[in-house]
Design an enzyme around this catalytic site. Structure first.
Site, short mmCIF file in Angstrom:
data_model
loop_
_atom_site.label_atom_id
_atom_site.label_comp_id
_atom_site.label_asym_id
_atom_site.label_seq_id
_atom_site.Cartn_x
_atom_site.Cartn_y
_atom_site.Cartn_z
N HIS A 1 0.83 -1.21 0.00
CA HIS A 1 0.00 0.00 0.00
C HIS A 1 0.87 1.26 0.00
O HIS A 1 0.57 2.23 -0.70
CB HIS A 1 -0.91 0.03 1.24
CG HIS A 1 -1.88 -1.10 1.32
ND1 HIS A 1 -1.80 -2.09 2.27
CD2 HIS A 1 -2.97 -1.39 0.57
CE1 HIS A 1 -2.79 -2.94 2.11
NE2 HIS A 1 -3.52 -2.54 1.08
N ARG B 1 -3.67 -10.44 4.17
CA ARG B 1 -4.09 -11.76 4.63
C ARG B 1 -2.92 -12.65 5.05
O ARG B 1 -3.15 -13.71 5.63
CB ARG B 1 -4.92 -12.46 3.54
CG ARG B 1 -6.31 -11.86 3.35
CD ARG B 1 -7.13 -12.66 2.35
NE ARG B 1 -8.53 -12.26 2.35
CZ ARG B 1 -9.07 -11.37 1.52
NH1 ARG B 1 -8.30 -10.77 0.62
NH2 ARG B 1 -10.35 -11.06 1.58
#
Length: 282
Positions: free
Chosen positions: A37, A186
């Protein structure tokens, strides 16, 4: 840095920026931020203002998926955004994004029924609907998305073209851990044993890239080589391995330019994805 939770307030800030001819780079996320990100944020800083949205979108999760357990750490996310020069963090709640009696959806009839779309029914309808809303609220000039979600990038590009959004989608490279595993929120689900096993996913990607570089054109041979690596790990269950045209998501028999090689696999109960792109092939 401004932390905004109100749709109305976000729109007013953006309106003010636009009135001063300021360009906006936008990074949509579901939070639990990582270096992948942050690489998008870094790219977005070529614009005058950077917005990061954090919204775990209930509409893109299936009934047996991990919406309730999806990792969340808002305080940490806000600090990471502040430390990396973000101008606005937009954190709406579901009640604002989906008003009572909400009934308007953005759906697509072609490229969303392949790869992840074939396995996660309704997923891309949820993605497209929420991003269409974010694009309308935040009016960005460039939206920065990660190649790890390659099909999502292509789907959203199609939506932008089809619905005449006045913005550009910029796809940024996959960011990996030191041992090769693609960065993902995840990954935190993985046990120590599963984390070791998960490396077979990136190893299968690297092998496929090597085979293509060495001149292998037969996609069935490349897929089989990837499958052989993944099947050696007892903790891995293959969801799909496919080589497709990057624009149409249609399967191909022979390697050509603009091809996506994509893997989805369960490591224990955690579903991970990875991919590579064949571009500039002569």
């Amino acid at each position: 840095m401004q932390v905004i939770t109100s749709v109305k307030e976000a729109k007013q800030i953006v309106k003010d920026w636009k009135s001063h001819q300021l360009s906006i780079g936008y990074v949509p996320t579901m939070g639990f931020l990582h270096d992948g990100h942050l690489s998008l944020v870094k790219n977005a800083k070529t614009q005058d203002k950077v917005i990061v949205s954090i919204f775990v979108n209930p509409m893109q999760f299936g009934p047996n998926e991990d919406f309730s357990s999806y990792p969340r750490d808002l305080e940490r996310d806000i600090k990471m955004c502040q430390d990396n020069g973000v101008d606005m963090v937009f954190i709406p709640d579901a009640a604002q994004m989906y008003l009572k009696n909400f009934s308007t959806y953005v759906d697509m009839n072609t490229i969303t029924d392949k790869l992840c779309g074939a396995k996660r029914l309704g997923h891309f309808r949820g993605v497209c609907t929420v991003l269409a809303k974010f694009f309308n609220i935040l009016n960005p000039d460039i939206v920065y998305m990660g190649q790890k979600d390659a099909q999502q990038c292509v789907v959203v590009r199609h939506m932008v073209d089809d619905l005449n959004f006045d913005l550009k989608i910029q796809i940024c490279p996959i960011i990996r851990e030191e041992d090769g595993l693609a960065k993902s929120s995840r990954n935190v689900y993985l046990s120590e044993e599963e984390r070791k096993a998960s490396l077979a996913i990136s190893q299968s990607i690297f092998l496929a890239e090597k085979l293509v570089q060495e001149g292998e054109k037969d996609t069935s041979k490349i897929i089989q080589a990837m499958k052989d690596i993944l099947e050696k790990e007892k903790l891995i269950k293959i969801d799909y391995i496919e080589l497709v045209d990057f624009n149409t998501m249609e399967n191909i028999k022979n390697i050509a330019d603009n091809v996506l090689g994509a893997v989805a696999a369960f490591v224990g109960k955690t579903r991970l994805i990875d991919n590579f792109l064949v571009q500039g092939l002569k």
